[in-house]
Scaffold this active site. Structure first.
Site, PDB file in Angstrom:
ATOM      1  N   THR A   1       0.876  -0.240   3.922  1.00 52.04           N
ATOM      2  CA  THR A   1       0.902   0.884   4.850  1.00 52.04           C
ATOM      3  C   THR A   1       1.057   0.366   6.278  1.00 52.04           C
ATOM      4  OG1 THR A   1      -1.522   0.874   4.939  1.00 52.04           O
ATOM      5  CG2 THR A   1      -0.491   2.380   3.365  1.00 52.04           C
TER       6      THR A   1
ATOM      7  N   ASP B   1      -3.350  -1.614   1.751  1.00 52.78           N
ATOM      8  CA  ASP B   1      -3.604  -0.533   2.708  1.00 52.78           C
ATOM      9  C   ASP B   1      -4.358  -1.073   3.919  1.00 52.78           C
ATOM     10  OD1 ASP B   1      -3.796   1.884   3.935  1.00 52.78           O
ATOM     11  OD2 ASP B   1      -5.077   2.821   2.420  1.00 52.78           O
ATOM     12  N   GLY B   2      -3.602  -1.429   4.955  1.00 58.86           N
ATOM     13  CA  GLY B   2      -4.216  -1.950   6.174  1.00 58.86           C
ATOM     14  C   GLY B   2      -3.779  -1.190   7.411  1.00 58.86           C
ATOM     15  N   LYS B   3      -2.778  -0.304   7.258  1.00 62.25           N
ATOM     16  CA  LYS B   3      -2.300   0.527   8.372  1.00 62.25           C
ATOM     17  C   LYS B   3      -2.047  -0.307   9.618  1.00 62.25           C
ATOM     18  CE  LYS B   3      -4.378   4.728   6.456  1.00 62.25           C
ATOM     19  NZ  LYS B   3      -4.972   4.158   5.231  1.00 62.25           N
ATOM     20  N   ARG B   4      -1.390  -1.463   9.428  1.00 61.03           N
ATOM     21  CA  ARG B   4      -1.116  -2.345  10.543  1.00 61.03           C
ATOM     22  C   ARG B   4      -0.012  -1.798  11.427  1.00 61.03           C
ATOM     23  NH1 ARG B   4      -5.628  -4.150   8.644  1.00 61.03           N
ATOM     24  NH2 ARG B   4      -5.728  -6.296   7.930  1.00 61.03           N
TER      25      ARG B   4
END
Lengths: 304, 304
Positions: free
Chosen positions: B143, B106-109
């Protein structure tokens, strides 16, 4: 008292006579030869290449840094080398600071408030632990993604202000796909990026320093120069971080509106066109990088 | 032939009889006591606390993992501990995989295409270097933030597909600030998140496996359960990653529409309410975490 980022930046731009930001997106397949040759001969590949990446970034900073006001390391390019990559990033930050350059960490982070706080600790703050505080990267500024809204940006802005650092919020990026979401037409009859620009202006309004610059800036893709005048209208105090110069097709001559609040109002970013200048210009990589950085610096300075 | 992520996930959900994802957002100030006690007594604080974080995550996985199908490490919480934090993340990923769990990073890159490719190398691919390939984190999914549009997502999706991995694109997040941008009303008379949902459906349409699930999923905040039926309409094949259960205020009973395409159509995520369950339930941290994870697993399973 911690100095204000906008004021620190304005002073640095004057001191160095440069608005040029050196993008560092190290590609292990295109490192400068002497940096690759400096890699340790033994040990795991990931550690050897991490050391080579750090040496490459240091060499690029030594060559092109004198013509720049800041570096902009692209976090993705370090993360792909795992822990040794993060160590190379830390060494690059330290090398840049020792050379008198500001550091803009380009990670475009954005997450819910509790996680945004953790990102701020990683980039500009420190993390309290029972064994003592752990300092973060020590960046002077970072890029942020506003999709999650105001409450997701606020922890970043607050931590940045406490550290005398700045935030560059994505408003309109330089890739063709920006039309899909950033340019989506809102019911109010304007593109989404204007809403993002308003958010930047609102969040930054009470954070304007003596320089006239806010510590909340904006990433404003220079591949769409026709937007820059409107962006300046919406965000009178924001520093514009202008990617897309050079390899991405933007032209430094198109970005003049960015400099309305002063020379530090627009930061001209270039990465591959400096680092790989020798492929166009010929000659030694460092000399070519220095010459290209000086050319871009002079072109921007003539405008602002 | 690399297996399809949706199919791998569907099989894992059946095999483990669980749709529960264990969020790992380690806070160095709230580590389980035995993990903190296991930290090395000498050396720099950052390395000692990095080791303690890895021990904490391993203990949480050992306790609550049997009731889960996957872990979801929050990259920010590891990054704030620098290179030792990234090493702790790598150890956590390996521990989870050895325990038969999938890993959702989960890093929402989200970034321009060339950088998106580097993020994909970091998360699910590998990076070619003159000294040999460097493997990335080896996640099963990650993510991603769609603000930059389709061309910024495509390199992520392509790298994920090549690795048999999946992508969870932010559509509507669980924080109050989501109203600022994600809920912005478009000219077409609908909120922006519906446009994001369409983008997910378009990108995932040709990536549907035998399970009926696409390898392009969506992050769909369960704090707004009234949206879930509409989301399912717009994204019939997407796996929904449902944050906001537990500490963020969502209720597992509200998320039933997610499971329309099958049990693996909705992944119920919980982090602090499992890891810190002992603060509510009393007792030993591991036993309380296990009991809370089993409770959440059973509540979700009864719906789907």
């Amino acid at each position: 008292v911690t100095a204000h980022f906008g004021d620190r930046l304005a002073a640095a731009v004057e001191r160095r006579s440069s608005q040029l930001v050196l993008g560092l997106d190290p590609d292990p397949s295109r490192l400068w030869p002497q940096a690759l040759a400096s890699a340790p001969e033994a040990g795991p590949v990931i550690g050897r290449i991490g050391a080579a990446v750090a040496a490459h970034c240091a060499a690029v900073i030594d060559a092109a840094g004198p013509a720049c006001v800041a570096i902009k390391p692209q976090l993705a390019c370090f993360e792909r080398l795992g822990a040794p990559g993060w160590a190379a990033l830390q060494r690059t930050v330290e090398h840049a600071r020792a050379a008198g350059l500001l550091v803009l960490a380009d990670g475009k982070r954005g997450d819910v408030p509790v996680t945004a706080k953790a990102y701020a600790q990683a980039l500009v703050g420190s993390t309290p632990t029972p064994l003592g505080d752990v300092p973060g990267l020590g960046a002077d500024a970072f890029t942020a993604n506003p999709l999650l809204g105001r409450d997701a940006l606020e922890p970043l802005l607050e931590a940045a202000a406490a550290a005398g650092a700045g935030t560059f919020v994505l408003v309109r990026t330089s890739n063709p796909g920006a039309i899909d979401v950033e340019d989506a037409e809102l019911a109010a009859g304007r593109p989404l990026w204007e809403r993002l620009a308003e958010l930047v202006a609102e969040l930054g309004a009470e954070r304007v320093g003596e320089s006239g610059l806010s510590d909340v800036g904006a990433v404003t893709g220079a591949t769409e120069p026709r937007h820059l005048a409107r962006m300046r209208e919406l965000m009178p105090h924001a520093v514009f971080l202008l990617p897309g110069i050079g390899a991405q097709g933007g032209r430094v001559e198109d970005v003049a509106p960015a400099f309305a609040p002063g020379r530090a109002g627009g930061l001209v970013t270039s990465s591959r066109s400096i680092v790989h200048a020798a492929e166009q210009r010929g000659g030694e990589p460092g000399e070519a990088a220095r010459a290209e950085a000086e050319r871009l610096r002079d072109a921007a300075w003539a405008l602002g």
